[in-house]
Design a protein around this motif. Structure first.
Motif, PDB file in Angstrom:
ATOM      1  N   GLU A   1      29.963 -15.073 -25.214  1.00  0.00           N
ATOM      2  CA  GLU A   1      28.969 -14.082 -24.777  1.00  0.00           C
ATOM      3  C   GLU A   1      27.675 -14.731 -24.301  1.00  0.00           C
ATOM      4  O   GLU A   1      27.165 -14.404 -23.254  1.00  0.00           O
ATOM      5  CB  GLU A   1      28.659 -13.106 -25.921  1.00  0.00           C
ATOM      6  N   CYS A   2      27.130 -15.671 -25.117  1.00  0.00           N
ATOM      7  CA  CYS A   2      25.800 -16.207 -24.806  1.00  0.00           C
ATOM      8  C   CYS A   2      25.803 -17.688 -24.448  1.00  0.00           C
ATOM      9  O   CYS A   2      24.790 -18.211 -24.002  1.00  0.00           O
ATOM     10  CB  CYS A   2      24.854 -15.962 -25.979  1.00  0.00           C
TER      11      CYS A   2
ATOM     12  N   ASN B   1      23.265 -16.295 -32.409  1.00  0.00           N
ATOM     13  CA  ASN B   1      22.409 -15.813 -31.342  1.00  0.00           C
ATOM     14  C   ASN B   1      22.708 -14.359 -30.956  1.00  0.00           C
ATOM     15  O   ASN B   1      21.821 -13.513 -30.943  1.00  0.00           O
ATOM     16  CB  ASN B   1      22.548 -16.725 -30.118  1.00  0.00           C
ATOM     17  N   CYS B   2      23.994 -14.049 -30.650  1.00  0.00           N
ATOM     18  CA  CYS B   2      24.323 -12.719 -30.122  1.00  0.00           C
ATOM     19  C   CYS B   2      25.202 -11.886 -31.060  1.00  0.00           C
ATOM     20  O   CYS B   2      25.565 -10.762 -30.737  1.00  0.00           O
ATOM     21  CB  CYS B   2      25.007 -12.844 -28.766  1.00  0.00           C
TER      22      CYS B   2
END
Length: 197
Positions: A50-51, A95-96
């Motif tokens: 995702e990130c 993070n995400c």
């Protein structure tokens, strides 16, 4: 009707289990330690889809904290068995918050929804009326979906190949030139494959 030898057999089984414990318990401890070591090694080299951030040890610790919170919410006694029963993931991106599940046979972290895709497409296929195309799909299903691009997963090794978007539940066909043609649901896949046959 009880046999007169039944108490002797029960005693022998019990003694056998007691004698095997010094072998079984160390094997379980070594196996668990090996799995944790492989998980940490994998998390240190896996980049979040995702990130783009490296998952690292923090992702495992975050997953452990979430599991502990789930156990406390359920108000059950903490134990190794409960951790396995409650655990939904093995790593969470710091993070995400994307969730990953460790697949020991492949030494790989997969997004949680990727692990469940096989079950989802299997249930969708079962609801279809019986046909040669449905049987062909059942024979061509991949045991573990393969990532095609950031949106699609390859789920059926047919001609043309069938892709699935786990976020929307849409299916698509992969053409020879790499073009992706959306066909909607699994019934759309079957009808399109029957038209092409």
């Amino acid at each position: 009707m009880k046999s007169k030898h039944e108490p002797v057999l029960i005693a022998l089984v019990f003694i056998g289990i007691l004698l095997a414990m010094p072998i079984i318990l160390p094997c379980m401890v070594v196996s668990d330690a090996r799995r944790k070591r492989r998980l940490r090694r994998c998390a240190r080299t896996t980049v979040c889809e995702e990130c783009g951030q490296l998952l690292g040890d923090a992702s495992i610790e975050l997953s452990n904290l979430e599991c502990q919170k789930s156990i406390e919410k359920l108000n059950i006694k903490p134990s190794r068995v409960n951790h396995r029963r409650v655990r939904q993931n093995d790593a969470i991106c710091p993070n995400c918050k994307a969730e990953y599940r460790f697949v020991p046979k492949r030494s790989e972290l997969l997004r949680v929804w990727e692990c469940d895709v096989g079950t989802i497409i299997d249930h969708q296929r079962r609801d279809l009326p019986d046909s040669p195309t449905k049987r062909a799909l059942r024979a061509a299903v991949l045991k573990t979906p393969q990532r095609y691009d950031s949106r699609w997963l390859l789920v059926y090794e047919t001609s043309p190949k069938v892709l699935y978007d786990p976020k929307t539940g849409d299916y698509a066909l992969l053409g020879l030139g790499g073009q992706v043609t959306e066909v909607g649901d699994v019934a759309g896949v079957v009808s399109t494959l029957e038209e092409l046959a």
